[in-house]
Design an enzyme around this catalytic site. Structure first.
Site, short mmCIF file in Angstrom:
data_model
loop_
_atom_site.label_atom_id
_atom_site.label_comp_id
_atom_site.label_asym_id
_atom_site.label_seq_id
_atom_site.Cartn_x
_atom_site.Cartn_y
_atom_site.Cartn_z
N ASP A 283 -57.36 49.52 6.44
CA ASP A 283 -57.64 49.52 7.87
C ASP A 283 -56.36 49.15 8.60
O ASP A 283 -55.41 48.60 8.00
CB ASP A 283 -58.76 48.54 8.21
CG ASP A 283 -59.28 48.70 9.63
OD1 ASP A 283 -59.18 49.82 10.17
OD2 ASP A 283 -59.77 47.71 10.21
N GLU B 299 -54.85 47.54 12.52
CA GLU B 299 -55.09 47.00 13.85
C GLU B 299 -53.87 47.37 14.69
O GLU B 299 -52.73 47.28 14.22
CB GLU B 299 -55.27 45.49 13.82
CG GLU B 299 -56.36 44.99 12.88
CD GLU B 299 -57.76 45.46 13.25
OE1 GLU B 299 -57.94 45.98 14.38
OE2 GLU B 299 -58.66 45.34 12.40
N ASP C 207 -56.48 55.65 12.51
CA ASP C 207 -55.65 55.21 11.39
C ASP C 207 -54.79 56.36 10.89
O ASP C 207 -53.60 56.19 10.59
CB ASP C 207 -56.52 54.69 10.24
CG ASP C 207 -57.41 53.54 10.66
OD1 ASP C 207 -56.89 52.52 11.11
OD2 ASP C 207 -58.65 53.67 10.53
N TYR D 105 -61.41 38.29 11.03
CA TYR D 105 -61.98 39.55 11.54
C TYR D 105 -61.34 40.75 10.84
O TYR D 105 -62.03 41.68 10.39
CB TYR D 105 -61.74 39.64 13.05
CG TYR D 105 -61.96 40.99 13.65
CD1 TYR D 105 -63.21 41.37 14.13
CD2 TYR D 105 -60.92 41.92 13.75
CE1 TYR D 105 -63.42 42.62 14.69
CE2 TYR D 105 -61.11 43.17 14.31
CZ TYR D 105 -62.37 43.52 14.77
OH TYR D 105 -62.57 44.76 15.31
N ASP E 43 -62.90 43.68 7.69
CA ASP E 43 -62.92 45.13 7.84
C ASP E 43 -62.60 45.88 6.54
O ASP E 43 -62.97 47.05 6.41
CB ASP E 43 -61.94 45.56 8.93
CG ASP E 43 -62.54 45.42 10.33
OD1 ASP E 43 -63.75 45.13 10.42
OD2 ASP E 43 -61.81 45.60 11.31
#
Length: 377
Positions: free
Chosen positions: A38, A40, A95, A161, A165
């Site tokens: 993932d 961010e 992504d 957090y 993910d």
């Protein structure tokens, strides 16, 4: 340098902000069969998303990687192209854009859990939190979804957090895989992943930027000839300055300019959609663009097939047949054939270009070819 942390849900992960530690991690991950991944990022006023954090998990080591400290990510790009490793993402379009921009790569053996869920009985477009809750009975805190991932230091809550993910993404895979194998749809996910990733690392097509301007279908071929160099200039300017195109000139202003066709700075007064500040900043560039318009080779109307007398009836007929195919195979119609796909199919049917429409390729093609070949439109 790396630091081991424990999440609020009770599992350990490491935070990496050292190039050597990152390189060692990539070496470990290269021996994996499955990786959940993932990113961010922050994307507010920029053309390209600004990568703030990378999360990866191979079932043994969950790592959060600081790309602001680990600047050489070439090992990751090679990992994404490794066809021996399944890469898990959830709704991974953004992504994939990041991988294409920063690494010029299109991941191989991509498994999107949102797509996988939609073809094995879950709701279409199911969010990650909802899917985790339904499959694993775990409620995730999504309170940090709008955080500033470029700010340092990141808080423990932010890191937890981000770790969640990929931790639960990895745990979703065997459950979805089992359902997909039972339905004989496991390979569909990889076929769809290839479609999702394809073309994202291609060079930017500045010449055809006008095709993506909202409501450009309203314009006549002559107006499109004006819009074409204008949209190309805007996109080039946005990329060069790394500014979102809407912060140069918004789509509705481009449409208004193409309709009004101002031939001097004085003429801009009749383009009410354009502010005085925008006229002063970009007026000369707009006039220069219009001077480049090629009226000898006018563009075709956008979505020209939609102006055919038989378009609506043909669209309805194709959609009706595809609805039957979707229901027979217990698939969401939006996943099998969106409105955009049906439109693309009709364009192909009437014009017969070499490239097949999406509906006739990969797993969709195996479901729809026979039914669509029998329809007369």
């Amino acid at each position: 340098m790396s630091e081991t942390l424990r999440s609020d849900l009770g599992f350990d992960y490491i935070y990496i902000e050292d190039q050597n530690a990152f390189d060692d991690l990539i070496l470990q991950y290269s021996q994996s069969d499955i990786l959940s991944i993932d990113t961010e990022f922050v994307r507010t006023r920029t053309y390209y998303a600004k990568l703030g954090l990378l999360q990866m998990y191979d079932g043994q080591t969950l790592a959060l990687i600081d790309p602001l400290k680990c600047e050489d990510l070439s090992g990751l790009w090679a990992l994404l192209e490794n066809e021996n490793i399944i890469k898990l993402l959830h709704a991974g379009s953004e992504d994939l854009d990041i991988f294409a921009h920063y690494g010029q790569v299109e991941p191989k053996r991509l498994f999107d859990t949102q797509f996988a869920a939609s073809i094995c009985g879950f709701d279409h477009g199911l969010g990650y939190g909802r899917l985790v809750e339904q499959c694993l009975d775990v409620s995730l805190d999504k309170g940090e979804s709008r955080t500033d991932w470029l700010k340092r230091p990141l808080s423990q809550k932010q890191l937890d957090y981000a770790a969640n993910d990929v931790f639960y993404l990895y745990r979703l895979f065997p459950l979805l895989k089992q359902k997909l194998i039972e339905l004989e749809r496991f390979e569909w996910v990889f076929e769809e992943g290839q479609l999702q990733a394809s073309g994202r690392a291609d060079e930017i097509d500045f010449d055809n930027a006008y095709l993506k301007v909202k409501n450009a279908f309203q314009l006549t071929p002559k107006q499109l000839a004006l819009l074409k160099p204008l949209a190309s200039w805007r996109l080039k300017t946005a990329v060069k300055k790394d500014v979102a195109i809407g912060f140069i000139l918004k789509d509705h202003i481009l449409i208004a300019l193409a309709k009004a066709w101002p031939k001097s700075l004085k003429d801009f007064g009749k383009v009410r959609e354009m502010s005085n500040l925008e006229r002063g900043r970009y007026g000369k560039q707009v006039l220069s663009c219009f001077q480049q318009a090629d009226f000898e080779n006018l563009p075709e109307r956008i979505d020209a097939i939609a102006y055919r007398d038989d378009y609506k009836a043909s669209f309805k007929l194709i959609k009706k047949e595809l609805t039957l195919v979707a229901e027979h195979n217990q698939l969401p119609l939006e996943q099998l054939a969106s409105k955009k796909m049906v439109h693309e199919y009709l364009g192909w049917f009437w014009k017969q270009p070499e490239t097949l429409p999406k509906i006739l390729t990969a797993w969709r093609g195996r479901l729809t070819n026979e039914s669509l070949s029998k329809i007369e439109i």
